[in-house]
Design a protein around this motif. Sequence first.
Motif, PDB file in Angstrom:
ATOM      1  N   VAL A 231       0.844  -1.205   0.000  1.00 39.01           N
ATOM      2  CA  VAL A 231       0.000   0.000   0.000  1.00 39.01           C
ATOM      3  C   VAL A 231       0.875   1.250   0.000  1.00 39.01           C
ATOM      4  N   GLU A 232       1.940   1.226   0.753  1.00 39.62           N
ATOM      5  CA  GLU A 232       2.868   2.357   0.780  1.00 39.62           C
ATOM      6  C   GLU A 232       3.485   2.586  -0.596  1.00 39.62           C
ATOM      7  N   ALA A 233       3.703   1.503  -1.331  1.00 39.58           N
ATOM      8  CA  ALA A 233       4.271   1.618  -2.679  1.00 39.58           C
ATOM      9  C   ALA A 233       3.285   2.306  -3.624  1.00 39.58           C
ATOM     10  N   VAL A 234       1.995   2.060  -3.434  1.00 39.64           N
ATOM     11  CA  VAL A 234       0.966   2.723  -4.247  1.00 39.64           C
ATOM     12  C   VAL A 234       0.977   4.223  -3.983  1.00 39.64           C
ATOM     13  N   VAL A 235       1.032   4.586  -2.714  1.00 36.69           N
ATOM     14  CA  VAL A 235       1.061   6.004  -2.346  1.00 36.69           C
ATOM     15  C   VAL A 235       2.317   6.678  -2.891  1.00 36.69           C
ATOM     16  N   ALA A 236       3.461   6.017  -2.722  1.00 28.15           N
ATOM     17  CA  ALA A 236       4.733   6.582  -3.169  1.00 28.15           C
ATOM     18  C   ALA A 236       4.768   6.773  -4.685  1.00 28.15           C
ATOM     19  N   ALA A 237       4.163   5.853  -5.419  1.00 24.70           N
ATOM     20  CA  ALA A 237       4.151   5.949  -6.889  1.00 24.70           C
ATOM     21  C   ALA A 237       3.418   7.188  -7.371  1.00 24.70           C
ATOM     22  N   ASN A 238       2.464   7.667  -6.602  1.00 28.17           N
ATOM     23  CA  ASN A 238       1.687   8.838  -6.984  1.00 28.17           C
ATOM     24  C   ASN A 238       2.219  10.121  -6.376  1.00 28.17           C
ATOM     25  N   GLN A 239       3.282  10.018  -5.604  1.00 26.22           N
ATOM     26  CA  GLN A 239       3.912  11.200  -5.031  1.00 26.22           C
ATOM     27  C   GLN A 239       5.254  11.486  -5.688  1.00 26.22           C
ATOM     28  N   ALA A 240       5.727  10.571  -6.512  1.00 23.79           N
ATOM     29  CA  ALA A 240       7.034  10.729  -7.137  1.00 23.79           C
ATOM     30  C   ALA A 240       6.997  11.775  -8.243  1.00 23.79           C
ATOM     31  N   GLY A 241       8.076  12.496  -8.399  1.00 21.14           N
ATOM     32  CA  GLY A 241       8.206  13.462  -9.483  1.00 21.14           C
ATOM     33  C   GLY A 241       7.129  14.523  -9.461  1.00 21.14           C
ATOM     34  N   ASP A 242       6.501  14.737 -10.599  1.00 21.23           N
ATOM     35  CA  ASP A 242       5.455  15.757 -10.732  1.00 21.23           C
ATOM     36  C   ASP A 242       4.067  15.196 -10.549  1.00 21.23           C
ATOM     37  N   ALA A 243       3.990  13.886 -10.230  1.00 22.85           N
ATOM     38  CA  ALA A 243       2.667  13.256 -10.149  1.00 22.85           C
ATOM     39  C   ALA A 243       1.859  13.800  -8.994  1.00 22.85           C
ATOM     40  N   GLY A 244       2.527  14.027  -7.852  1.00 27.41           N
ATOM     41  CA  GLY A 244       1.800  14.486  -6.673  1.00 27.41           C
ATOM     42  C   GLY A 244       0.827  13.434  -6.210  1.00 27.41           C
ATOM     43  N   ALA A 245      -0.127  13.847  -5.398  1.00 25.88           N
ATOM     44  CA  ALA A 245      -1.120  12.914  -4.882  1.00 25.88           C
ATOM     45  C   ALA A 245      -2.401  12.949  -5.694  1.00 25.88           C
ATOM     46  N   SER A 246      -2.437  13.808  -6.741  1.00 23.50           N
ATOM     47  CA  SER A 246      -3.639  13.905  -7.557  1.00 23.50           C
ATOM     48  C   SER A 246      -3.375  13.323  -8.928  1.00 23.50           C
ATOM     49  N   PRO A 247      -4.416  12.891  -9.633  1.00 24.93           N
ATOM     50  CA  PRO A 247      -4.237  12.265 -10.932  1.00 24.93           C
ATOM     51  C   PRO A 247      -3.763  13.236 -11.997  1.00 24.93           C
ATOM     52  N   SER A 248      -3.033  12.723 -12.972  1.00 25.16           N
ATOM     53  CA  SER A 248      -2.558  13.562 -14.057  1.00 25.16           C
ATOM     54  C   SER A 248      -3.697  13.870 -15.009  1.00 25.16           C
ATOM     55  N   LYS A 249      -3.596  14.980 -15.718  1.00 26.91           N
ATOM     56  CA  LYS A 249      -4.659  15.393 -16.630  1.00 26.91           C
ATOM     57  C   LYS A 249      -4.741  14.473 -17.846  1.00 26.91           C
ATOM     58  N   SER A 250      -3.626  13.803 -18.151  1.00 22.17           N
ATOM     59  CA  SER A 250      -3.607  12.951 -19.336  1.00 22.17           C
ATOM     60  C   SER A 250      -4.201  11.580 -19.085  1.00 22.17           C
ATOM     61  N   ALA A 251      -4.510  11.285 -17.838  1.00 27.13           N
ATOM     62  CA  ALA A 251      -5.064   9.969 -17.522  1.00 27.13           C
ATOM     63  C   ALA A 251      -6.419   9.790 -18.169  1.00 27.13           C
ATOM     64  N   SER A 252      -6.696   8.568 -18.617  1.00 26.63           N
ATOM     65  CA  SER A 252      -7.992   8.268 -19.236  1.00 26.63           C
ATOM     66  C   SER A 252      -9.102   8.466 -18.225  1.00 26.63           C
ATOM     67  N   LYS A 253     -10.267   8.970 -18.684  1.00 24.45           N
ATOM     68  CA  LYS A 253     -11.376   9.229 -17.782  1.00 24.45           C
ATOM     69  C   LYS A 253     -12.422   8.132 -17.797  1.00 24.45           C
ATOM     70  N   SER A 254     -12.171   7.063 -18.533  1.00 21.81           N
ATOM     71  CA  SER A 254     -13.118   5.947 -18.507  1.00 21.81           C
ATOM     72  C   SER A 254     -12.776   5.023 -17.368  1.00 21.81           C
ATOM     73  N   PRO A 255     -13.780   4.517 -16.606  1.00 21.73           N
ATOM     74  CA  PRO A 255     -13.500   3.692 -15.442  1.00 21.73           C
ATOM     75  C   PRO A 255     -13.030   2.306 -15.821  1.00 21.73           C
ATOM     76  N   ALA A 256     -12.424   1.612 -14.850  1.00 20.56           N
ATOM     77  CA  ALA A 256     -12.010   0.229 -15.078  1.00 20.56           C
ATOM     78  C   ALA A 256     -13.243  -0.646 -14.953  1.00 20.56           C
ATOM     79  N   LYS A 257     -13.975  -0.809 -16.066  1.00 19.23           N
ATOM     80  CA  LYS A 257     -15.235  -1.528 -16.044  1.00 19.23           C
ATOM     81  C   LYS A 257     -15.010  -3.032 -16.018  1.00 19.23           C
ATOM     82  N   ASP A 258     -15.749  -3.691 -15.113  1.00 20.74           N
ATOM     83  CA  ASP A 258     -15.728  -5.144 -15.024  1.00 20.74           C
ATOM     84  C   ASP A 258     -14.313  -5.694 -14.926  1.00 20.74           C
ATOM     85  N   ALA A 259     -13.421  -4.914 -14.341  1.00 22.59           N
ATOM     86  CA  ALA A 259     -12.038  -5.357 -14.244  1.00 22.59           C
ATOM     87  C   ALA A 259     -11.854  -6.302 -13.072  1.00 22.59           C
ATOM     88  N   GLU A 260     -10.946  -7.223 -13.223  1.00 19.92           N
ATOM     89  CA  GLU A 260     -10.620  -8.165 -12.165  1.00 19.92           C
ATOM     90  C   GLU A 260      -9.110  -8.238 -12.036  1.00 19.92           C
TER      91      GLU A 260
END
Length: 273
Positions: A231-260
Motif C-alpha cells: 500500500v505504501e508503494a501505491v502512495v509513493a508511486a503517486n507522489q514521485a516526481g510531478d505526479a503528486g497525490a492527484s491524478p494527471s490530466k492525461s489519464a484516461s477518464k473511462s472507469p475500469a469496467k468489469d475489471a478483475e
Amino acid sequence: MHRPAQRLTRILVCAAVAPVMLVAAGCSSDSSSGDDAKKDSGAQSSPSATKARTVVKEAAYAKLPEPCKVLSSKTLGELVPKAGKAGKEGKSDDTGTRGSCSWDSLDDNGVKGSQFRWLSVSLLRFESDASRGTGEKLAATYYADHVDDAQAVKDAKNVKSEPVSGTGNEATSVRYELKKKEGTFKQQTIVARAENVVLTLDYNGAGLAGDKSPSAEDLSKDALKAAKEAVEAVVAANQAGDAGASPSKSASKSPAKDAEPSASPSKSAAKKD
C-alpha cells in the motif's frame, strides 16, 4: 307585410356570424396549446442541462507502481526465501489500471521434508466516471465484494476474518486452511483499499513430504506486513516526481469496467495448493 322578411334577414345574419366566432375560438385554442408546448419543452430540457453540468471528483491516484517492485528484497527474502529476486508478472492489457506479480519458494530438506510458500500481489485502480460515480466509490464497492469472495472459497476450513488497521483506508484479513493430497495449505489473504486502488495480497504455505505445517499466526503477520508495504508503494508511486497525490490530466477518464485482478483469493489458493 315586411315583418317575415326582416325576421329572415336577422336569421341569415346570425348564421353568417356564428362560423366566424367558431374560427376565432379555434385560433385562440391553438395559441394556448402552443404556449403550453413551449413550457413543457422548456421543463423537459432542464434535467438534461443539469446532467450535462454534473462534475465528478477526480480519483486520488492516477497510476500504479510496478507490481513486482512493491515489496522490498528484505520482505521477499523473509516470505519466499527461495524465490529469488525476480517475480512473475501477470499479463495485463492495461498496466495503468491493473497489474499483478507472484513468487513461489520451495525449501527442500530432502528426507526431512520441504517447506513451500507462495506469494501474490494484485492491484486494481478505478477511475471516476460521471455515470458510475467516483473512483473511490467504485473501489469501495469492489473491495466489499472481494472480501466476501475471499471468505467463501470452496472447501475452505477454519475460516477467520477480521478488519485490520494501518493499511490504506480499509483492510480485511481472511485466513483459512485447504487440505490437499500434498498437505495442508494455510492461506492468508489481505484485501485493502487505498483511495481508488484495491490491493489483494495472497500468501500461503505448507509443510510437504512429512514436514510440519507452518504457523498460521506467523503467516498472517508476514502477510499483513507485506500488504502494508505494498500500500505504501501505491502512495509513493503517486507522489514521485510531478505526479503528486492527484491524478494527471492525461489519464484516461473511462472507469475500469468489469475489471478483475490477475489473481483472486480462491484462484491463488487453487493454483498452488
